[in-house]
Design a protein around this motif. Sequence first.
Motif, PDB file in Angstrom:
ATOM      1  N   SER A   1       1.100  -1.306   0.221  1.00 34.83           N
ATOM      2  CA  SER A   1      -0.169   0.268   0.213  1.00 34.83           C
ATOM      3  C   SER A   1       0.460   1.274   0.107  1.00 34.83           C
ATOM      4  N   GLU A   2       2.273   1.275  -0.619  1.00 37.91           N
ATOM      5  CA  GLU A   2       2.954   2.120   0.347  1.00 37.91           C
ATOM      6  C   GLU A   2       2.391   3.499  -1.518  1.00 37.91           C
ATOM      7  N   SER A   3       3.247   4.278  -1.299  1.00 29.80           N
ATOM      8  CA  SER A   3       2.310   5.510  -2.432  1.00 29.80           C
ATOM      9  C   SER A   3       3.199   5.727  -3.073  1.00 29.80           C
ATOM     10  N   GLU A   4       3.667   5.742  -5.136  1.00 30.16           N
ATOM     11  CA  GLU A   4       4.626   5.308  -5.866  1.00 30.16           C
ATOM     12  C   GLU A   4       5.701   6.336  -5.381  1.00 30.16           C
ATOM     13  N   ASP A   5       5.813   7.331  -5.016  1.00 32.05           N
ATOM     14  CA  ASP A   5       6.564   8.179  -4.310  1.00 32.05           C
ATOM     15  C   ASP A   5       7.432   7.592  -3.366  1.00 32.05           C
ATOM     16  N   ILE A   6       7.119   7.058  -2.535  1.00 35.15           N
ATOM     17  CA  ILE A   6       7.665   6.132  -1.354  1.00 35.15           C
ATOM     18  C   ILE A   6       8.500   5.111  -2.479  1.00 35.15           C
ATOM     19  N   LYS A   7       7.993   4.194  -3.259  1.00 36.31           N
ATOM     20  CA  LYS A   7       8.453   3.084  -3.797  1.00 36.31           C
ATOM     21  C   LYS A   7       9.726   4.264  -4.743  1.00 36.31           C
TER      22      LYS A   7
END
Length: 191
Positions: free
Chosen positions: A133-139
């Motif tokens: 469920s991590e944001s694309e930014d964090i990924k």
Amino acid sequence: MTTEEKLKRFRELCIEDEKNRTKRVLEEYREGLSANFEEHKKHALRRQEEEFSIEKEKADREIRSSISERQQLLKVKAGKRAEELKEKIFSEVEEMLGEFRCTSEYRELIKKELKDIEAKASGEAYEVYLDCSESEDIKSFAKSLLPEGAKAGESQRSFLGGTMAIIGSQNILIDNSFLTKLLKEKNEFSF
């Protein structure tokens, strides 16, 4: 003394003697009754004390039993309430973790965890997992920090944030997930 006087005297002596004997018998009978009465009083008093003692013990047992039942009930209620509060506290912690995952401090935490994983791998290949469920930014931020030879993956189930890694050659699983930390704290938590 005439015969009649003798008879009268004899009769008076007999009556006197009989009165004295009757008096003695009555006195002995009274003493016997008195002794029996005293013995009966002692026995009745002892029996009454024993009955009182038995009733007192029975009442004490009932009181202790009632107190014990109430204590058990209170412990159960307190335990349920403590569990409700514990669930509420950890539910709030989960919400706070969700909010924390949107901060720059979380990015710094991910960066630190990835450096620690790289140090433990000592140049060996490893795979890092991020929460699904991590944001694309964090990924993309995490992938940009990985050295060559390290793979980035996404977990099949949510672990509330943080990282997990597998160093295959060393058979090491590094679990920095918030879910694991939260469950550990929840199990160790007590009021």
